[in-house]
Structures are given as structure tokens and as C-alpha cells.
Write a protein that holds these residues in place. Structure first.
Motif, PDB file in Angstrom:
ATOM      1  N   ALA A  91       0.833  -1.206   0.000  1.00 55.66           N
ATOM      2  CA  ALA A  91       0.000   0.000   0.000  1.00 55.66           C
ATOM      3  C   ALA A  91       0.869   1.258   0.000  1.00 55.66           C
ATOM      4  CB  ALA A  91      -0.937  -0.007   1.201  1.00 55.66           C
ATOM      5  N   ALA A  92       1.897   1.256   0.849  1.00 51.96           N
ATOM      6  CA  ALA A  92       2.793   2.426   0.907  1.00 51.96           C
ATOM      7  C   ALA A  92       3.526   2.598  -0.412  1.00 51.96           C
ATOM      8  CB  ALA A  92       3.784   2.252   2.054  1.00 51.96           C
ATOM      9  N   ALA A  93       3.969   1.480  -0.991  1.00 53.34           N
ATOM     10  CA  ALA A  93       4.675   1.546  -2.268  1.00 53.34           C
ATOM     11  C   ALA A  93       3.765   2.092  -3.366  1.00 53.34           C
ATOM     12  CB  ALA A  93       5.187   0.162  -2.651  1.00 53.34           C
ATOM     13  N   GLU A  94       2.522   1.669  -3.359  1.00 51.34           N
ATOM     14  CA  GLU A  94       1.582   2.103  -4.397  1.00 51.34           C
ATOM     15  C   GLU A  94       1.322   3.606  -4.304  1.00 51.34           C
ATOM     16  OE1 GLU A  94      -2.766   0.745  -6.227  1.00 51.34           O
ATOM     17  OE2 GLU A  94      -1.940  -0.239  -4.451  1.00 51.34           O
ATOM     18  N   ARG A  95       1.135   4.103  -3.084  1.00 52.44           N
ATOM     19  CA  ARG A  95       0.892   5.546  -2.904  1.00 52.44           C
ATOM     20  C   ARG A  95       2.112   6.368  -3.318  1.00 52.44           C
ATOM     21  NH1 ARG A  95      -1.383   3.674   1.965  1.00 52.44           N
ATOM     22  NH2 ARG A  95       0.498   4.297   3.104  1.00 52.44           N
ATOM     23  N   ALA A  96       3.281   5.933  -2.870  1.00 53.97           N
ATOM     24  CA  ALA A  96       4.495   6.680  -3.204  1.00 53.97           C
ATOM     25  C   ALA A  96       4.791   6.620  -4.696  1.00 53.97           C
ATOM     26  CB  ALA A  96       5.674   6.119  -2.411  1.00 53.97           C
TER      27      ALA A  96
END
Length: 972
Positions: free
Chosen positions: A761-766
Motif C-alpha cells: 500500500a505504501a509503495a503504491e501511494r508513493a
């Protein structure tokens, strides 16, 4: 008489007045207002209104809405008195009959009474806008303003169309000003007049919206996306020369949401989807022979008198004067610009003198192109006449100020005047005269104002330059003025901030672009162009206009090469080469061309003995080597930079060198030394004391150091601490507001760490943020890298053989631009995806490519994980001996680097192989030692997995011990 706020309403005479002036309201709208007032606050249904206003006609409900909107516009600040009851009707609130007053105010708002205890209060919605400052009142356009307000209520795009000087912009500004309370997200005024090329229309839009200016790669879709859900009015002013771009922008903005409205001004319709065109007509003028009372009722004469009296309160208004004013206004066709110019001169010369000369002047100056519209010919005649009434200083200053495509400062006007042998006092007098005559207007109301010419005035000034054979000379002075201005700014960096300089440059970017375009044109002066480019091109880099920085620098370098090389100062070449090389890294990648460019900068700097440019060249080389995956070469460049830093008296360069070496040490696998260097730099860095205050190097060194420290922290085992540091660095980068730094933090640190830790999730947002920013400012290397990150992220969700071709293609594109800093990590994940698809031959080829890359470049930060991946491939191929050897190599590499996370991963893989070989005790011992180094991080995913495996081993060993112990007890 009923008073509501500033409106006086007579139901008997069906009349509305505001400040003594009649307010136009259609008969049906007035009927609705009368019905609502008579209801005394009670609900009036839609059906009742329609029966009352359209008794014999069937109409659509939107007709009612249009008239309600017109009433609200007339009420102005009290528009909220009319309350919509959804699905039912309308009512007017806060009204009651009171003694001594026909209508009394009993609620919030602004209803005034006639009684002695009348109370008046005003409430305003707070909203933001950047509308230009206008101190004069708008005369003769009250009905037009009301009609524009009514038109824009149901329509999302309204275009004010008319000839030059007809008052489109002024009408749009007044309408927008009255609509400020209705748009809680603001009113944005976008001046397209300074935009010489439709490519930069999006820059003007972005700047007006408070977004970053962007290069040719700016996406309109992204701007429209930012507007979704907002209630915002955008005024697109002077669209005609970029009509297609304006139409595209208007449609995209309108499509962003129901709350969006676009008000445009243009000499022709945008022809946008669902556009409503509002023709802006001339002011009404008196017909010949009218008596003075009738003349005074015309809006053209009212405007003339208002402006003349503002300049001279004693301006004559006797019957003869009024008659002559009517004649002047009629001859000027009611064009507001022409009338204002005439009024300003009449206040000085008197109306008799003006009128006597006007006929003669118009007759002499008539006869423009037969194909031109009559109004265009009339405006030309008006400008000719006004120009001839100026004194010599005013004329020449007006002509030469025509070169400024945007606003200019008083200092710029003085520079022009100096070249014309005028004193500062003469320039001041001339500029004051031009402002008073509305030929030059103030662009803002600040203490240090900027000035500009109206579009039609500027076109006229340029024509006059051509007529006098002065265009080339004026263009040269215009370009030289910015050479001098920004040359002074560079010398003043010790006492001013880089941020202030960038803000100043941003205000002048339209002028600078025009000056550069002229200088490198067929009729320009290339020598001046090269000098100007060498000074201002670095600013483009600091504004993240990287692609424009690259192209402008290259054009100047080519021009210098083609011209006389002896006239090309070495330092100017250094500045241009530095900007070009810095931009190349981000637009084309750390290719051989980029490295050669930096090498040339370094050679020139050393030959000149210029330590400043030598340090910049080493910094650029180190960054290019690092981006290209050349870890060993990057470390060499970093240490050479540190050695050079000793030549500088302050500690800034030494601390920057410390940071650069820390980055390079991380990539060669020296994690503890890397952490030491980075922490040493961060502990000593004081932003106010240590700043590389150099145009073209706007990097916050502390942000970059903290970001890289996050990677080192991950390698050393503190994965939670790593993500916390990465998040802090990202927040700081966003505050710093420099896209290159933000993309570095996202692309080099945050996204890779999130992927390595499986934080999808963090990777997708960043990753979405990185794509948006890199696309907006044309950082093509990150756009290419994002494709690889996309495939990495997708591969974390399971087995997807159909995506392998896309992953392979993305890696190929990354290799094409030599952007290989993250290649080993990406190849390793690609190999694992291939293994899940049982494509072991290709998987081994990918791993071997990564291992070979490490061997050639000295990169080691991910070497242990590559060895572990190869061990997994060997194990899948049932080559257990080879697998064990690779797992052991991975473990040894991780231990040498103190990379505790990678050591746990390698130990876990080897332990699983030993379990299958019944070497349970050895596996437990191996895994226990690896986990002991990470005992302080029990929440880490790798630690949890390793701990679970260790518990499984402990249970097996306990079971074996229990089995061996039980028979002995029975025998006893």
C-alpha cells in the motif's frame, strides 16, 4: 420603498436602485422578487412562481433558476437571503414589517431599515483570488455584469467576445470580483497575454492556481484532477493568440466537476464544448443633435466624465462641454479604451481643444487595411491620436517598453531610459504620465509595484518601434537589461536568499524567454543570447524546468560554437555546460554523453583553476556514476570532492563531501561506515550556516542525507526505523518544494524500501506520487524507472506469467538510458517472478547479469540477496550442493556488510535446506546467531519469519530428545 442591504426597491414603480444608480432586472425576475417579498419569509413553491410569472406558458424549471440567479446577483452581498428549499421552492429570510420601516432586518446579513433604530451588519464568505488591482469604478457595464453573472450560473464556460480595447478584461474582472463569495475555493485570474507560445499556456494556468510551473511535459489532465470536487472560478484572459490551448484547458477544467466555472475573454469564441458566448458591445453613445440631458444618460459619456473628473475635479460639465463630449464619444465608437485615453487628455487640454483636434486627427489617421474590421481601424486611429499627444519622452519610453511581454519594474524602465539618454527623473515623469493616461497600468498594488502595457497598447508600441526602425535596438536593450539584472542577483546571493532570487526570476520568466527567443533568432544577437543564457538557464533547473534548461543550454552552446569562440568567456561556457550536464542526467539518463559533459566541465574548471566549478563537476560526476550503477567510480569521485573541499574556508563543502561519501559507501556495501558518514554530516549541518547558495544546485543536502540514511538503516536491520526516516525525508522534501529532491527521495529511497519490505500500500501511494511529479516536470528517467517499479509491485501479488514480458520490456528501457542504480534489486525480483513461472534458465540469466554488474561496478548493497536468489534457483533445480554454496556466500556477504536483514534472509534459506538434509541442530545454531543480531526488532517481517522457523526447529529437536529419553525411563 423597500430597502434590502444597498438595494432600494420600489414595487409600485417596479424599480431597483443601488447607490443612486438604476439596477437592471428583467420583468420576470422582478415579478419573482416581488412574490418572495410579499410572502414575508414564507415558502413560495416553484409551481406558484411559475403560475405567477408564466401564467399562460409552459416553461422548463431551469428558466426559473436563471431568474433566481439574476435576483441573487442583484442582491450582491445579501444573495443568501434567497434560500432554496430543495424540491419545493424558495423563500426570502429575515424579513418582517416594522414600524417606521417597510422591511426590517431581524437576522444576519445586510438589510437596512428606515427607522431610527435600524441596524446593519455584513457577513462575507472568505475566499482567495489573484484578481488584478483596479482602483477605478466600472462605468456603464452594470447590466453587462449582471448578464454575465446570470449566464455563468447554469453554464460552466462563458466567453466574453469582442474587439481589442472593448473592455472584455475589465468586465471579466468585475464579474469575477462579485463572484468571489460564491466560490469558496477561490477565483484564479490567468493572464495569457504574456504567453508567446501555446506550449507555455499551462505554465500560466499552473502559476495562477498556485501550482508549480512546468515544462512542456506538464499534463493538463493532472491539473484538472487537482481541481476535482472544488468550487472554483478560473478567468482565462486574452485567449485569442493561444485559442486552441485555451479551449482545451477550458473543456478539461469544466469537466473536472460541477463546481468549476471558466470565464474567458477572447477576440473570437473558443468553440469549446457547451460554451456560452457573450458578445461585449461598445458603450452606448449619443446620437447627433441630442440635448444635454439625453447625452448624459449614455454610458460612454458617463465613463468619459468619470475619468475626466478623476483627473480634474473641476472639469467643465456645462451644456456646451457635454455636447462636445458626446461628439468625441460618438467619433470613438464607444470603445472604452479610446474614451479613457481621450478623457485623460481632455482633463489637461480642455474639451474644446481636444474636440477641435479630434476630427482632424481621425481623418488623417484613418484608412487602415480594407480587410480589417472597422472597430480595429478605429482603435488604431485612437491609439495613433493618443500617441501623438504624448511628449517625446513618453513616446519613446512607451515604444521601448513594448518589448516587455509581461509586467516590468521601475528599475527595468530606468534601464531602458538610460539607454535612451534619459535621466531617472525623466523616466519617472514619463512613466507617471503613461500610467495616468492608462497606456501603462499597475499590475499590482504592492509597495514595489510592477507595470504593464495593455495588450493592444503593446501591439501598437511594437508597431511604432518598427515604424521608427528601433525594434532590433529595443530588443537588444530588453535582453541586456535582464543580463545586468540577474548578474547583480548572483553577486548579491551572499545577502539575499536563493528562494527570493527564484521568486524574482519566476516573475520575469516570460520576459526572459522572449529575450532568449529573440537573441537566437535570425535577427537577434547571439553573443548577448549566450551571455543571457549562461546567467539565467541555471534558474530553469532550480525551477524543475529541466527539459527547457537542457534545450536552452544546448542552443546557447551551439550558438557559441558557431560564432567566434574568442568572444565566448570560459566561465559562461562552464555555466552552460554545467546546466546542460545536470539536465541531461534527468532527461536522458546517466549515459556516456552525460559523463562526457561532466568530464568536460571538470577539465575546463581545472584548467581555469576554478575550484567552485570543479566541485560542481565532481558532484555531477558522482551523481551520474551513482545513477548509472557505477558504485566504485562514484566513491572515487566522492573522495576526490572531499579532498577538494579542503580548499574552501567554510565547512559546507566538507559536509557535502561527507554526505556524498556516505551515499557511495552504502552502494559498495560498507553500511556501518556509510551510517557513520551520514550521521556525522547531519549532526554538524546547520541550514542557516551551511548552504551551497549557488544557482543551479538547489538541493537540500540534509534531506538527501536523511533519505539515504533510511536505506542504510534498513540494511543494518532496523526496518521500522528505516521507513520512519524515509517518511520524514519525504515530508521534508515536500516542504522544500523542489521536485528533483522529492523524486530522489521517492525513487531512490521510499519506493524501493516499501517494495523490499513488502509494504504494498505504501509503495503504491508513493509510486503514484513519483509518477505524477516526474511526468509534470519531464524527469524522464523516473518515468522509465516507474515502469519497473510497477512490475515489481505487481509481482508481489503472486504468480502472473503474462506480465513477465512487460517486466522484461521495462528493464530493457531502463538499460537503454543507463539508469542502473536500482538494477540489481529489479533483476533479482524479475528472476523470482521467472522462477514462480518455472522459467529457471531465464531466471538464472537475470541473476547472472546482476552478479556480473556487481563484479564490474563494485556494487555490493544487494549482492547477498542476489546470491540467495541464485541459491533458491539451484535448489529448485535440485542442485542442493550448489544451493548451499550460494546461500553460504550470501550469508558471508551480508555479515561483511553488517547487513543484518540480508543475513537473516540468507540464514533462513540455508537453514531450510539443512532441515531437509536432517542437519536440524546446525540449522538451529545458524539461525539463532543470525536472529541474535536483530533481537531488538521483533516486529520486522524477516525476523518474524526467521523466529517462526527457529521455533519449528526447537520443536523438532525437543521431539527427538523426548523420543530418545522415553525408553531409558521405562527401562529404569
Amino acid at each position: 420603498m423597500i430597502q434590502i442591504g444597498q438595494l432600494h426597491i420600489s414595487l409600485e414603480h417596479r424599480e431597483i436602485r443601488s447607490h443612486g444608480e438604476s439596477v437592471r432586472l428583467g420583468s420576470r425576475a422582478f415579478g419573482i422578487l416581488e412574490l418572495l417579498i410579499s410572502a414575508k419569509g414564507a415558502l413560495v413553491s416553484k409551481d406558484e412562481i411559475m403560475r405567477h410569472v408564466w401564467p399562460e406558458t409552459i416553461v422548463e424549471e431551469n428558466n426559473l433558476q436563471v431568474h433566481i440567479a439574476a435576483i441573487r446577483k442583484a442582491l450582491g452581498a445579501d444573495r443568501d437571503r434567497i434560500v432554496t428549499v430543495p424540491g419545493r421552492g424558495y423563500r426570502m429570510t429575515g424579513l418582517k414589517m416594522a414600524a417606521g420601516a417597510e422591511i426590517a432586518d431581524v437576522g444576519e446579513g445586510a438589510l437596512a431599515t428606515h427607522g431610527p433604530n435600524a441596524h446593519q451588519s455584513n457577513t462575507h464568505r472568505s475566499s482567495t483570488h489573484n484578481l488584478p488591482l483596479h482602483v477605478s469604478t466600472l462605468v456603464g457595464r452594470q447590466c453587462a455584469v449582471a448578464e454575465v453573472l446570470a449566464a455563468i450560473e447554469p453554464a460552466q464556460i462563458v466567453t466574453l467576445v469582442g474587439s481589442g480595447g472593448i473592455g472584455k478584461t475589465r468586465l471579466a474582472i468585475e464579474a469575477a470580483r462579485q463572484m468571489v463569495p460564491r466560490f469558496p475555493d477561490g477565483v484564479a485570474f490567468v493572464s495569457l497575454a504574456p504567453v508567446s507560445d501555446s506550449r507555455f499556456a499551462l505554465d500560466a494556468l499552473a502559476m495562477a492556481l498556485g501550482m508549480k510551473i512546468s515544462s512542456s511535459g506538464l499534463s493538463l489532465a493532472q491539473i484538472a484532477h487537482e481541481m476535482r470536487g472544488k468550487r472554483l472560478l478560473i478567468v482565462l484572459d486574452n485567449c485569442e493568440h493561444v485559442i486552441e490551448a485555451a479551449a482545451t484547458m477550458a473543456e478539461a477544467l469544466a469537466a473536472a466537476g460541477e463546481g468549476m466555472r471558466v470565464l474567458a475573454t477572447s477576440r473570437e469564441a473558443l468553440r469549446a464544448r457547451d460554451e456560452v458566448v457573450y458578445p461585449v458591445l461598445s458603450l452606448d453613445v449619443p446620437s447627433p443633435g441630442n440635448p444635454s440631458d439625453d447625452v448624459l444618460q449614455t454610458s460612454a459619456v458617463q465613463l468619459f466624465l468619470t475619468r475626466a473628473r478623476a483627473a480634474d475635479p473641476q472639469f467643465s460639465s456645462d451644456e456646451r462641454s457635454i455636447f462636445l463630449i458626446g461628439e468625441v464619444c460618438r467619433h470613438l465608437d464607444g470603445i472604452p479604451l479610446a474614451i479613457e485615453l481621450a478623457a485623460a487628455r481632455a482633463a489637461v487640454l480642455g474639451i474644446e481643444v481636444l474636440a477641435a483636434r479630434l476630427d482632424d486627427r481621425l481623418r488623417i489617421l484613418s484608412g487602415g487595411y480594407r480587410t480589417a474590421l472597422p472597430r480595429h481601424q478605429t482603435l488604431k486611429a485612437t491609439l495613433d491620436w493618443s500617441y501623438r499627444l504624448l511628449d517625446n519622452s513618453e513616446r519613446v519610453i512607451l515604444r521601448w517598453l513594448g518589448m516587455f511581454v509581461d509586467a516590468f519594474t521601475f528599475d527595468s524602465a530606468c534601464y531602458v531610459g538610460t539607454q535612451l539618454s534619459l535621466t531617472q527623473a525623466e523616466v519617472l515623469n514619463a512613466l507617471s504620465g503613461l500610467v495616468s493616461k492608462s497606456l501603462v497600468i499597475r499590475a499590482d498594488g504592492s509597495a514595489s509595484p510592477r507595470y504593464r502595457l495593455l495588450e493592444t497598447t503593446r501591439a501598437y508600441a511594437l508597431q511604432r518601434l518598427d515604424d521608427n526602425g528601433e525594434r532590433s535596438a529595443a530588443a537588444l536593450v530588453h535582453a541586456k537589461s535582464f543580463c545586468e539584472r540577474f548578474k547583480r542577483a548572483q553577486h548579491a546571493l551572499e545577502v539575499t536568499s536563493l528562494q527570493d532570487d527564484l521568486a524574482d526570476f519566476t516573475r520575469e520568466i516570460g520576459n526572459v524567454r522572449a529575450a532568449l527567443d529573440w537573441a537566437f533568432s535570425a535577427t537577434g544577437d547571439r553573443e548577448v543570447g549566450v551571455e543571457l543564457a549562461s546567467i539565467v538557464v541555471p534558474y530553469l533547473f532550480d525551477l524543475s524546468l529541466v527539459d527547457e534548461c537542457r534545450s536552452r543550454a544546448r542552443a546557447a552552446l551551439d550558438a557559441a560554437r558557431d560564432a567566434n569562440a574568442s568572444n565566448f568567456p570560459a566561465e559562461a561556457r562552464l555555466r552552460l555546460m554545467t546546466s546542460w550536464a545536470a539536465a541531461l542526467v534527468y532527461t536522458q539518463g546517466p549515459t556516456m554523453q552525460t559523463l562526457e559533459a561532466w568530464s568536460e566541465v571538470l577539465t575546463l574548471a581545472v584548467a581555469m583553476g576554478h575550484a567552485g566549478f570543479e566541485s560542481r563537476a565532481l558532484c555531477g560526476l558522482r551523481h551520474s556514476y551513482q545513477a548509472g550503477g557505477e558504485a566504485r567510480q562514484a566513491l572515487v569521485a566522492a573522495r576526490r570532492f572531499e579532498a577538494l573541499a579542503c580548499q574552501f574556508t567554510d565547512a559546507t563543502h566538507s559536509l557535502i563531501g561527507c554526505r556524498m561519501e556516505g551515499v557511495a559507501l552504502h552502494y559498495v556495501g560498507e553500511q556501518r561506515m556509510a551510517r557513520q558518514k551520514l550521521e556525522e554530516m547531519l549532526s554538524a549541518w546547520v541550514p542557516t550556516d551551511h548552504r551551497w547558495n549557488t544557482i543551479g544546485f538547489r538541493f537540500d543536502q540534509a534531506i538527501v542525507a536523511r533519505a539515504l540514511l533510511a536505506r542504510v538503516t534498513w540494511a543494518l536491520g532496523d526496518t521500522a526505523g528505516a521507513m520512519r526516516l524515509a517518511g520524514e525525508a519525504l515530508e521534508a522534501a515536500l516542504q522544500h518544494d523542489f521536485e528533483l529532491v522529492t523524486c530522489y527521495v521517492l525513487g531512490d529511497v521510499f519506493v524501493p524500501l516499501a517494495l523490499l519490505m513488502g509494504e504494498r500500500a505504501a509503495a503504491e501511494r508513493a509510486l503514484a506520487m513519483l509518477k505524477a511529479i516526474s511526468s509534470r516536470v519531464s524527469l524522464s528517467i523516473w518515468h522509465t524507472c516507474c515502469a519497473c517499479y510497477d512490475e515489481y509491485l505487481f509481482s508481489l501479488s503472486g504468480e502472473h506469467p503474462h506480465r513477465l514480458a512487460q517486466f522484461r520490456s521495462a528493464l530493457d528501457e531502463l538499460r537503454d538510458i543507463d539508469f542502473l542504480a536500482q538494477l540489481t534489486m529489479l533483476l533479482c525480483q524479475f528472476a523470482r517472478a521467472l522462477m514462480r513461472a518455472e522459467q529457471y534458465t531465464e531466471a538464472l540469466a537475470a541473476i547472472d547479469e546482476a552478479l556480473q554488474h556487481c563484479k564490474e561496478t563494485g556494487e555490493r548493497w544487494y549482492y547477498a540477496e542476489l546470491c540467495r536468489a541464485k541459491g533458491d534457483a539451484m535448489r529448485a533445480l535440485q542442485r542442493d550442493a550448489d544451493a548451499a554454496e550460494w546461500f553460504m556466500t550470501a550469508l558471508e556477504s551480508a555479515r561483511r556488510q553488517s547487513a543484518a536483514v540480508l543475513a537473516v534472509r540468507a540464514a533462513s534459506s540455508l537453514a531450510r535446506l539443512w532441515i531437509e538434509q536432517d542437519r536440524v541442530g546446525e540449522a538451529r545454531s545458524l539461525l539463532s546467531r543470525a536472529l541474535a543480531r536483530l533481537s531488538g526488532y521483533p516486529a520486522d517481517p524477516d525476523v518474524r519469519d526467521g523466529g517462526a522457523l527457529l521455533a519449528e526447529l526447537e520443536a523438532k529437536i525437543a521431539a527427538v530428545d523426548d523420543k530418545d529419553f522415553r525408553p531409558a525411563c521405562i527401562g529404569a
